[in-house]
Design a protein around this motif. Structure first.
Motif, mmCIF file in Angstrom:
data_model
loop_
_atom_site.group_PDB
_atom_site.id
_atom_site.type_symbol
_atom_site.label_atom_id
_atom_site.label_comp_id
_atom_site.label_asym_id
_atom_site.label_seq_id
_atom_site.Cartn_x
_atom_site.Cartn_y
_atom_site.Cartn_z
ATOM 1 N N SER A 61 -1.968 7.450 7.087
ATOM 2 C CA SER A 61 -2.180 6.043 6.737
ATOM 3 C C SER A 61 -1.022 5.190 7.217
ATOM 4 N N ASN A 99 -2.163 1.463 7.744
ATOM 5 C CA ASN A 99 -2.904 1.206 6.514
ATOM 6 C C ASN A 99 -2.080 1.449 5.262
ATOM 7 N N GLN A 112 0.841 -1.191 0.000
ATOM 8 C CA GLN A 112 0.000 0.000 0.000
ATOM 9 C C GLN A 112 0.884 1.252 0.000
#
Length: 259
Positions: free
Chosen positions: A63, A68, A23
């Motif tokens: 994030s 994340n 990510q």
């Protein structure tokens, strides 16, 4: 659920069991670089996948803090509040310089000025120099054009132009439309600072003490008005992202830091 302004998913089908997606989130200024790197990496590593989501530097850093994201794309130096959170959050991180973005002072093509040094440029944007006569031109008020300095990018822009403690002129004109050629046409006595990507017809860039903002001078720091493009990664990355981070660092070394 946080809504992502833009989501780009790169995947490559393979017979091997796929690893969890890497990510990558943050500033769109780094998106083209990361898109190319993601495509090339997945072509080399069957079963890998990389998700690149663009929003803002703060979005990427938050994030990363929340677990994340594996990599945060940051345009400019880290905001103080988020730097404190990163350093004190018990999750050690490191910064990879992916390149630099040049900032260029621009005036109307009819303006006779062609060069300015950084101290005088800062004085103009701080309001200490307010007349073209003080820069060797014809008498006339200088209009400072400013885009709203919001978010991490705005902070980085301000720091590059004025220094970390500088303040913009109280008489600066905030513009909502970043059509700089039209703005300068409407304010012939104006000056603005734009990114290299925004340079176009109707804008006359000034050199800084004779130094042009070419690739080599920006990379080497000879051209002083620049914003760093950073990748913030965990000191100990997750297994699925460790290989991609190593690939990125190798790619950047081979590229010589050009951006």
């Amino acid at each position: 659920m946080t809504r992502l302004p833009c989501l780009l998913l790169f995947t490559l089908s393979a017979t091997a069991a796929p690893l969890p997606a890497v990510q990558v989130r943050g500033s769109p200024a780094l998106s083209p670089l990361m898109q190319r790197a993601a495509e090339d990496y997945m072509a080399r590593e069957p079963g890998s996948s990389v998700v690149v989501a663009t929003g803002s530097s703060a979005f990427g850093l938050k994030s990363l803090l929340d677990g994340n994201a594996d990599i945060a794309m940051v345009h400019g130096a880290l905001p103080a509040a988020l730097r404190t959170s990163l350093d004190g959050g018990g999750r050690a991180t490191r910064r990879i310089v992916a390149g630099y973005q040049a900032l260029l002072p621009v005036v109307s093509p009819d303006n006779p000025l062609s060069d300015i040094d950084l101290p005088r440029l800062r004085a103009v944007f701080a309001g200490a120099i307010a007349d073209w006569r003080e820069l060797g031109g014809a008498p006339g008020a200088i209009t400072v054009l400013l885009a709203p300095p919001v978010g991490a990018t705005g902070q980085a822009w301000r720091d590059a132009v004025l220094g970390s403690r500088g303040r913009f002129s109280p008489h600066g004109l905030l513009v909502s439309e970043r059509d700089w050629a039209a703005q300068l046409a409407g304010h012939p006595g104006a000056i603005a600072i734009v990114t290299a990507d925004e340079l176009g017809p109707g804008l006359k860039p000034l050199t800084l003490s004779g130094q042009r903002a070419d690739i080599e001078s920006v990379r080497a720091g000879r051209y002083p008005l620049r914003i760093p493009l950073l990748l913030v990664v965990p000191e100990t990355p997750a297994p699925q992202s460790a290989g991609f981070i190593r690939y990125l660092e190798q790619r950047l070394r081979q590229d010589g830091g050009r951006r």
